[in-house]
Design a protein around this motif. Structure first.
Motif, PDB file in Angstrom:
ATOM      1  N   GLN A   1     -19.222  19.419  11.461  1.00 14.56           N
ATOM      2  CA  GLN A   1     -19.291  20.172  12.702  1.00 14.56           C
ATOM      3  C   GLN A   1     -19.261  21.638  12.280  1.00 14.56           C
ATOM      4  O   GLN A   1     -18.419  22.037  11.461  1.00 14.56           O
ATOM      5  CB  GLN A   1     -18.100  19.903  13.642  1.00 14.56           C
TER       6      GLN A   1
ATOM      7  N   THR B   1     -12.055  17.918  15.034  1.00 14.85           N
ATOM      8  CA  THR B   1     -13.187  17.509  14.194  1.00 14.85           C
ATOM      9  C   THR B   1     -12.863  16.267  13.395  1.00 14.85           C
ATOM     10  O   THR B   1     -13.604  15.285  13.424  1.00 14.85           O
ATOM     11  CB  THR B   1     -13.588  18.657  13.249  1.00 14.85           C
TER      12      THR B   1
ATOM     13  N   LEU C   1     -18.438  17.816  20.775  1.00 14.50           N
ATOM     14  CA  LEU C   1     -18.532  18.175  19.362  1.00 14.50           C
ATOM     15  C   LEU C   1     -19.882  17.710  18.830  1.00 14.50           C
ATOM     16  O   LEU C   1     -20.311  16.582  19.102  1.00 14.50           O
ATOM     17  CB  LEU C   1     -17.409  17.532  18.556  1.00 14.50           C
TER      18      LEU C   1
ATOM     19  N   PHE D   1     -22.059  16.852  15.521  1.00 11.19           N
ATOM     20  CA  PHE D   1     -22.020  16.558  14.096  1.00 11.19           C
ATOM     21  C   PHE D   1     -23.443  16.502  13.577  1.00 11.19           C
ATOM     22  O   PHE D   1     -24.321  15.913  14.195  1.00 11.19           O
ATOM     23  CB  PHE D   1     -21.276  15.244  13.830  1.00 11.19           C
TER      24      PHE D   1
END
Length: 152
Positions: A27, A44, A97, A99
């Motif tokens: 991330q 994270t 989030l 990724f």
């Protein structure tokens, strides 16, 4: 001979070595205030493993934070894990989030192992920088930290 920068034996002295590039899933966190640093790491690392596992990807080393610039009043970094293969595409969690695939570049690196409490990291970094200079080198970018814990 180049090798992985992960899963090396601990060393208390600065070691200079040649490494291969490392594939990582991360991330990206940009301009994070110091006061938010722990929250960014916790969120994270809490979310990344289910994301990579959903694609059948395996982590190949301990958690990592890669810094594209020196910290100042804020910190920019890529937080994640080395993996055996990349994500098929960037993945966004329900919490927002994102990724994505990244890479730690190969080449000459300096490394040392710090074992101890968080409040000793500042002194450990100073000793590391002194050791790099004593070996006739200058630090470059990006730099990264590998976080090994009792559960890693």
């Amino acid at each position: 001979m180049a090798r992985s920068s992960f899963n090396l034996e601990p060393t208390s002295a600065v070691e200079i070595l040649e490494i291969d590039p490392e594939r990582v899933v991360v991330q990206k966190a940009t301009n994070v205030p110091w006061s938010e640093l722990a929250n960014v790491f916790d969120s994270t690392y809490g979310a990344i493993i289910p994301v990579v596992m959903a694609e059948g990807i395996e982590t190949t080393g301990a958690a990592v934070a890669v810094y594209p610039r020196p910290p100042s009043d804020t910190i920019s970094m890529e937080i994640g894990f080395p993996v055996n293969r990349p994500l098929s595409a960037a993945q966004t969690t329900d919490d927002g989030l994102v990724f994505e695939n990244s890479e730690i570049p190969g080449g000459m690196v300096a490394r040392i192992t710090y074992i101890g409490p968080y409040d000793g990291l500042g002194a450990a970094w100073e000793a590391f920088m002194t050791g790099i200079a004593a070996a006739g080198h200058q630090p470059g970018l990006p730099f990264w930290e590998v976080y090994v814990t009792d559960t890693t």
